[in-house]
Design an enzyme around this catalytic site. Structure first.
Site, PDB file in Angstrom:
ATOM      1  N   HIS A  39       0.851  -1.198   0.000  1.00 53.87           N
ATOM      2  CA  HIS A  39       0.000   0.000   0.000  1.00 53.87           C
ATOM      3  C   HIS A  39       0.880   1.239   0.000  1.00 53.87           C
ATOM      4  O   HIS A  39       1.894   1.295   0.700  1.00 53.87           O
ATOM      5  CB  HIS A  39      -0.972   0.006   1.185  1.00 53.87           C
ATOM      6  CG  HIS A  39      -0.344   0.138   2.538  1.00 53.87           C
ATOM      7  ND1 HIS A  39      -0.111   1.347   3.150  1.00 53.87           N
ATOM      8  CD2 HIS A  39       0.106  -0.792   3.409  1.00 53.87           C
ATOM      9  CE1 HIS A  39       0.428   1.164   4.339  1.00 53.87           C
ATOM     10  NE2 HIS A  39       0.584  -0.129   4.527  1.00 53.87           N
ATOM     11  N   ASP A  95       6.297   1.783   6.157  1.00 51.46           N
ATOM     12  CA  ASP A  95       4.897   1.385   6.109  1.00 51.46           C
ATOM     13  C   ASP A  95       4.123   2.311   5.169  1.00 51.46           C
ATOM     14  O   ASP A  95       3.522   3.272   5.604  1.00 51.46           O
ATOM     15  CB  ASP A  95       4.296   1.444   7.517  1.00 51.46           C
ATOM     16  CG  ASP A  95       2.902   0.874   7.580  1.00 51.46           C
ATOM     17  OD1 ASP A  95       2.584   0.000   6.769  1.00 51.46           O
ATOM     18  OD2 ASP A  95       2.108   1.317   8.435  1.00 51.46           O
ATOM     19  N   GLU A 117      -4.901   1.327   2.701  1.00 54.25           N
ATOM     20  CA  GLU A 117      -4.736   0.280   3.718  1.00 54.25           C
ATOM     21  C   GLU A 117      -4.815   0.870   5.110  1.00 54.25           C
ATOM     22  O   GLU A 117      -5.385   0.255   6.018  1.00 54.25           O
ATOM     23  CB  GLU A 117      -3.393  -0.425   3.523  1.00 54.25           C
ATOM     24  CG  GLU A 117      -3.205  -1.676   4.390  1.00 54.25           C
ATOM     25  CD  GLU A 117      -2.614  -1.387   5.772  1.00 54.25           C
ATOM     26  OE1 GLU A 117      -2.620  -2.298   6.613  1.00 54.25           O
ATOM     27  OE2 GLU A 117      -2.146  -0.248   6.015  1.00 54.25           O
ATOM     28  N   GLU A 118      -4.241   2.051   5.294  1.00 47.05           N
ATOM     29  CA  GLU A 118      -4.241   2.668   6.619  1.00 47.05           C
ATOM     30  C   GLU A 118      -5.647   3.031   7.070  1.00 47.05           C
ATOM     31  O   GLU A 118      -5.872   3.260   8.254  1.00 47.05           O
ATOM     32  CB  GLU A 118      -3.337   3.904   6.637  1.00 47.05           C
ATOM     33  CG  GLU A 118      -1.867   3.620   6.378  1.00 47.05           C
ATOM     34  CD  GLU A 118      -1.208   2.765   7.448  1.00 47.05           C
ATOM     35  OE1 GLU A 118      -1.873   2.433   8.452  1.00 47.05           O
ATOM     36  OE2 GLU A 118      -0.027   2.422   7.284  1.00 47.05           O
ATOM     37  N   GLU A 121       4.178  -5.981   4.331  1.00 45.08           N
ATOM     38  CA  GLU A 121       3.779  -5.020   5.358  1.00 45.08           C
ATOM     39  C   GLU A 121       4.967  -4.618   6.227  1.00 45.08           C
ATOM     40  O   GLU A 121       6.101  -5.010   5.975  1.00 45.08           O
ATOM     41  CB  GLU A 121       2.668  -5.613   6.229  1.00 45.08           C
ATOM     42  CG  GLU A 121       1.287  -5.078   5.900  1.00 45.08           C
ATOM     43  CD  GLU A 121       1.127  -3.595   6.158  1.00 45.08           C
ATOM     44  OE1 GLU A 121       2.024  -2.961   6.763  1.00 45.08           O
ATOM     45  OE2 GLU A 121       0.100  -3.035   5.751  1.00 45.08           O
ATOM     46  N   HIS A 159       5.030   4.528  12.129  1.00 42.71           N
ATOM     47  CA  HIS A 159       3.914   5.485  12.143  1.00 42.71           C
ATOM     48  C   HIS A 159       4.290   6.823  12.780  1.00 42.71           C
ATOM     49  O   HIS A 159       3.460   7.468  13.423  1.00 42.71           O
ATOM     50  CB  HIS A 159       2.691   4.902  12.846  1.00 42.71           C
ATOM     51  CG  HIS A 159       1.866   4.010  11.969  1.00 42.71           C
ATOM     52  ND1 HIS A 159       0.607   3.559  12.320  1.00 42.71           N
ATOM     53  CD2 HIS A 159       2.119   3.470  10.748  1.00 42.71           C
ATOM     54  CE1 HIS A 159       0.121   2.786  11.359  1.00 42.71           C
ATOM     55  NE2 HIS A 159       1.024   2.722  10.397  1.00 42.71           N
TER      56      HIS A 159
END
Length: 841
Positions: A139, A151, A185-186, A212, A288
Site C-alpha cells: 500500500h 509502512d 490500507e491505513e 507489510e 507510524h
C-alpha cells in the site's frame, strides 16, 4: 559441586547463547548485496523508487499527495517498465476506484465505508495470457503526518523493482503475477476489500503475498500463512534465499493481543484466498511517526526483501499447484526458521503425531523410573509429585512477585523506564524473577529437603521439569497449537541428554565434564528459545509505546520476562540442589535488582529519546475539536471547542505537563453519558484503550470547506413498531468521517444499508462507522432501521457525525500549531482538526 562451578557457569552459558542468538538475527544483514545484473533484483533501483515516493510527503487517503501525486508517479514508473519489457510478457494496467462497505471484528468491532478510493493494479502475464494468478500486495498510502517509508513505501518500491526484473526476463511465466499498489490500507484495509470483492482480475487469484511493516527495516518476518495450504509454506521454504519465519509469531498475532491487522485478513476472509503475510519488524519505535524516513532503511534490508519476494513470486508463478490451490487445502503447517539459515516446515498433523509420540516416550520414561523398584514406587511417585508441585509453586510465586514490582513501578509513575534502555527491564524484572526462583528452591532445600541426598534431589527436579514440559506438550497439541513444537524441543533434547549421562546424575560430586555434557545436550532448545525471545522482545517492546493508557506495559513486559525466565531456568532448577550454596548468586541478583529499582524510582531512566540516530519518541495525538449537541427539536443545547489530547501510552501526558502546565489533570473531560462514545470524536473505536480524556479549551474552528451535512428522517410502519432513519452527507470536505449510533432505551438497531445489512456493535454497545473517500466522491447516502417502543418522547436514537481534517489548509488551526510548538522534541505529536455534531431523533 561447589557454587563456583555451578551458577556462574550456567549464567555464562546463557549469556553466550544469547550473544549467538543476537548475532544470528543480524548476520544476513551484515552481508553487502551483490552487484545486480540485468535479471537480478537491484536494491539501488528500489531505493530510488522509495526516495521518490517518500519525497511526496504524507499520503493520506483523499489527499492530492495520495490520490494524484503518488498515483501519477507509480503510473509513470510502470509505463517506463512496460516500454522496456521483453516480448515474453504482456503488461496490463488498471486504475480502480471502488466504493463499498464491510464490517470487521477489529478494535472492538466496527463497520467501514469507502467511496472512490484508489488502487493501481498491474498484471504481468505470458504473451498468450494466463487463467490463474498470484497476487503481490503493498500500500502506498500512509498515516497522517508521516512519510511512511517502511509502512509501506519500501514494499511498493520492492514491488516496482520486482515488476521491472520479471518484465525484462526472456523466460515466460506459467501464471500471471498481479501487483496491487493499494491506496487505502491505513484506513483499516479498505482498498484491499475494494479490489478482492470488485475487481475482475481478483477472480483469477489463487494465492497472494502481502508486504507489510511493523517496524523500520531489518529482516522481513513471515508471521502469517494460509489458512491451511501447507504448499504455500513449502514454496517459501524452497524459494526464499534468506528465510525468517515463525508459526509462533502467527499464533501470537492471530490471538489479537497485538493491536494491528493487515490486508491478509481481507484476502482470507472476503476473498477466500490463501497467502503469505510478511513484515519488517526491526525498530518499531518509529513506526507510524515522522521518523519513518527512507534513509533509515538499510539498502541491505531492501536487497534481502527483494531477493526473497522475487524468488517466491517466481516459484509460485511457475508452480503447477497454484492452478489447483484449493485441492491442496488440507490442514495447517508448523514452520520456523533455524537462526535465519533455513526453515523447517511440516504438516500440523505430522507435528501432532510427533508431539504425542514424544510426550508418550517421556511419560513412559517417568513411569518406569517411578515404578522401579516396585517397593519404592509410592515413595518415588510422592517425591516426583512433590518436586512437580514445588516447581509450579516457584513459578507462580515468581510471577506474582515480579508483577507486584511492575505494579508498584506503574503506580508511582515510572512506567516504561525501559522503553529506551531495554537492559533496565532485564536488570529489574529479570533479576527479580531469577532471584525469586532461587530463593524458593533454596528455602525448600534448607527446610523441606534437609539431609536429603543432593544427587537424588537434582535427579528428581530434572524429572519434575520433564513432566511439566510433557504435560504442556500434550495439552498444547490437544488445543491444536502449532507452537507446541517448542515443547517438543524441551522434552526430546533434555530426555535424550538425561539418558546419555544418567550415570553422572547419580555420582556424588559431579564434575565439569558432567556440566559440559549437560549443557551440550541442552544446546539446541536453549539456543532456539533465546533466538525466539529476541524476536518476541524486538516486536513487543515498541508496541508497548502505542498500546493506549489502559494496559500497564510494565506488567505485560514483566510477564513476558518471567515466562522466558521460567522456561530458561526449568532444566537448571536442579542445579540449585546440586550445588553446595547459591547465596552468592542470590545476593548478586538481589543487589542488581535493588539498585535498578532505586534508580528507576528516582527517575534516572527517562522513557523517551530524541536521539537523531535512534529516536524513541512518545506518541501524542491532538485534535482541535468543535462540538455541537442538538436536542430532539434540532436546537443546539450545548457547544464547546478545545484541543483534545491523548497520550498513546500508559504514561498519558504526565511527562509533558511540566512543559505545558495548562494540560494537567484539572482539564479532564467528563464523559457525555447521553452521547455515543462519550461525545468525543474518535477516528477509530479505540475508546477502551484510554483512561482519561483532556480537552484544552481554546477558541472555535473556522473551516474553509466545512462538511455539509443534510439529514432527514421519516417514520413508517414495518411489521409492528419500527423507525427508519435516512441520512445524506454531502462530503465536500473532509475525506474522513466517523458516524456513531446509539439506540435510546427501548429501541434497537435492526438493519442498515452498510456492510452486509446486519449492524455490528462496537465494544460497549454503540455502533461505529468509519468513512473515507478519495477524490470526487458522490454524496454519502445511508439509512438505519430501528425497532422502537410505543412511547418515545425522549427520542429513539442518538446519532453523531465527526469530520476529520487530516491534510490541507484546514488540518491545523493556529491554536493547534501554537500548542504543538511547545511540545518537547522527544514527542511525536500528530495533530488535526475535527468537528462533532450530535443529533437526537
Amino acid at each position: 559441586l561447589p557454587e563456583a562451578r555451578g551458577a556462574p557457569l550456567v549464567l555464562l552459558y546463557l549469556l553466550g547463547l544469547r550473544a549467538l542468538a543476537q548475532v544470528s538475527h543480524r548476520q544476513l544483514l551484515s552481508r553487502p548485496p551483490a552487484a545486480a545484473g540485468p535479471r537480478d533484483f537491484s536494491a539501488s533501483r528500489a531505493r530510488a523508487y522509495l526516495d521518490n515516493i517518500t519525497a511526496i510527503g504524507p499520503r493520506t487517503v483523499g489527499s492530492p499527495e495520495n490520490e494524484v501525486l503518488a498515483v501519477n508517479y507509480l503510473l509513470e514508473q510502470i509505463r517506463g517498465i512496460e516500454r522496456e519489457s521483453t516480448d515474453a510478457h504482456k503488461i496490463s494496467v488498471d486504475i480502480q476506484r471502488p466504493t463499498g462497505s464491510f464490517s470487521i471484528d477489529f478494535l472492538g468491532g466496527f463497520t467501514s465505508y469507502y467511496a472512490n478510493i484508489t488502487n493501481v493494479v498491474v498484471k504481468l502475464e505470458p504473451r498468450n495470457g494466463a487463467e490463474h494468478a498470484v497476487l503481490s500486495n503493498c500500500h502506498f498510502d500512509s498515516v497522517p503526518n508521516t512519510p511512511g517509508a517502511s509502512d509501506d513505501a519500501v514494499s511498493c518500491a520492492v514491488m516496482l523493482e520486482i515488476l521491472n526484473t520479471l518484465s525484462k526476463s526472456s523466460q515466460s511465466l506459467q501464471h500471471a503475477v498481479i501487483f496491487l499498489f493499494n491506496g487505502a490500507e491505513e484506513n483499516i484495509l479498505q482498498a484491499s476489500h475494494g479490489f478482492i470483492t470488485q475487481h475482475e482480475w481478483a477472480k483469477s487469484i489463487r494465492a497472494f503475498i502481502n508486504l507489510e511493516a511493523a517496524g523500520v527495516g531489518g529482516k522481513e518476518l513471515v508471521f502469517q500463512t494460509g489458512p491451511e495450504n501447507p504448499w504455500l509454506v513449502q514454496a517459501y521454504v524452497v524459494a526464499a534465499k534468506h528465510p525468517f519465519a515463525s508459526v509462533v509469531a502467527q499464533e501470537i498475532f492471530q490471538s489479537g493481543i497485538i493491536p494491528a491487522d493487515t490486508d491478509f485478513r481481507i484476502y482470507r476472509d472476503f476473498g477466500n484466498v490463501p497467502g503469505i503475510d510478511l513484515a519488517f519488524i526491526e525498530n518499531g519505535y518509529i513506526y507510524h511517526t515522522k521518523y519513518d524516513t527512507s534513509d533509515r532503511i538499510l539498502t541491505d534490508s531492501i536487497q534481502r526483501a527483494g531477493d526473497n519476494i522475487l524468488a517466491v513470486l517466481k516459484y509460485l508463478a511457475t508452480s503447477e499447484k497454484l492452478a489447483k490451490s484449493f485441492e491442496y487445502r488440507h490442514g495447517n503447517v508448523v514452520f520456523f526458521d533455524i537462526l535465519g539459515l533455513f526453515v523447517l516446515a511440516y504438516p500440523a498433523r505430522v507435528g501432532t503425531i510427533m508431539n504425542y509420540i514424544t510426550s508418550a516416550i517421556a511419560f513412559f520414561y517417568l513411569s518406569k523410573k517411578v515404578l522401579q523398584p516396585k517397593p519404592r514406587a509410592v515413595h518415588n511417585l510422592k517425591k516426583l509429585l512433590t518436586a512437580f508441585s514445588l516447581t509450579l509453586t516457584s513459578w507462580v510465586c515468581t510471577l506474582v512477585a515480579v508483577l507486584m514490582v511492575a505494579m508498584f513501578v506503574s503506580l508511582i509513575g515510572r512506567a516504561l523506564s525501559w522503553y529506551t534502555h531495554f537492559y533496565v527491564s532485564v536488570s529489574l524484572y529479570g533479576t527479580a524473577a531469577a532471584a525469586k526462583l532461587i530463593l524458593v528452591h533454596m528455602l525448600a532445600k534448607k527446610f523441606f529437603y534437609k539431609n536429603v541426598n543432593e544427587q537424588f534431589l537434582g535427579d528428581v527436579f530434572f524429572d519434575a521439569s520433564l513432566m511439566i514440559w510433557s504435560i504442556a506438550l500434550a495439552v498444547m497439541t490437544h488445543m491444536g497449537l502449532c507452537s507446541a513444537f517448542i515443547c517438543t524441543l524441551w522434552v526430546a533434547f533434555p530426555l535424550l541428554t538425561k539418558l546419555m549421562i544418567h550415570k553422572e546424575f547419580s555420582q556424588k560430586g559431579a564434575t565439569i565434564k558432567f556440566i559440559a555434557m549437560y549443557m551440550l545436550g541442552m544446546f539446541v532448545p536453549y539456543l532456539y528459545m533465546l533466538y525466539l525471545s529476541w524476536t518476541v522482545f524486538e516486536m513487543f517492546t515498541p508496541v508497548m509505546g502505542r498500546s493506549g493508557s489502559e494496559i500497564p506495559p510494565d506488567m505485560v513486559l514483566a510477564g513476558f520476562i518471567v515466562i522466558f525466565t521460567v522456561i530458561l531456568s526449568s532444566y537448571f532448577i536442579n542445579f540449585i540442589y546440586l550445588v553446595k550454596s547459591t547465596k552468592t548468586t542470590l545476593v548478586t541478583l538481589t543487589t542488581v535488582f535493588v539498585v535498578t529499582l532505586i534508580l528507576v524510582c528516582s527517575g534516572i531512566f527517562f522513557p523517551y529519546s530524541s536521539d537523531a540516530a535512534n529516536p524513541k519518541p512518545k506518541r501524542v495525538f491532538l485534535q482541535h475539536t468543535s462540538r455541537r449537541f442538538h436536542d430532539l427539536d434540532g436546537n443546539v443545547v450545548k457547544s464547546d471547542s478545545g484541543i483534545w489530547i491523548n497520550g498513546f501510552d500508559y504514561n498519558g501526558i504526565s511527562h509533558i505537563t511540566p512543559h505545558v502546565p495548562e494540560i494537567n489533570d484539572t482539564i479532564r473531560t467528563p464523559c457525555e453519558e447521553q452521547a455515543p462514545f462519550c461525545g468525543l470524536p474518535w477516528i477509530l473505536p479505540v475508546h477502551f484503550m484510554f483512561r482519561f480524556q483532556r480537552m484544552f479549551r481554546v477558541a472555535g474552528l473556522y473551516r474553509r470547506k466545512p462538511a455539509a451535512v443534510a439529514v432527514s428522517h421519516t417514520t413508517r410502519i414495518l411489521r409492528a413498531k419500527a423507525y427508519l432513519f435516512e441520512g445524506e452527507n454531502v462530503l465536500t470536505c473532509p475525506s474522513h468521517m466517523s458516524l456513531y449510533v446509539r439506540p435510546r432505551v427501548g429501541s434497537a438497531l435492526s438493519r442498515w444499508s452498510l456492510g452486509d445489512g446486519t449492524p455490528v456493535a462496537s465494544l460497549g454497545g454503540d455502533y461505529f462507522v468509519f468513512y473515507s473517500h478519495g477524490l470526487h466522491a458522490a454524496p454519502w447516502h445511508f439509512w438505519v432501521e430501528l425497532t422502537a417502543p410505543e412511547k418515545h418522547s425522549d427520542g429513539i436514537v442518538s446519532l453523531a457525525i465527526a469530520a476529520h481534517y487530516f491534510f490541507g489548509e484546514d488540518q491545523k488551526s493556529p491554536q493547534l500549531y501554537a500548542l504543538l510548538e511547545r511540545f518537547p522534541n522527544w514527542t511525536f505529536s500528530s495533530g488535526w482538526s475535527c468537528t462533532y455534531d450530535l443529533f437526537v431523533f
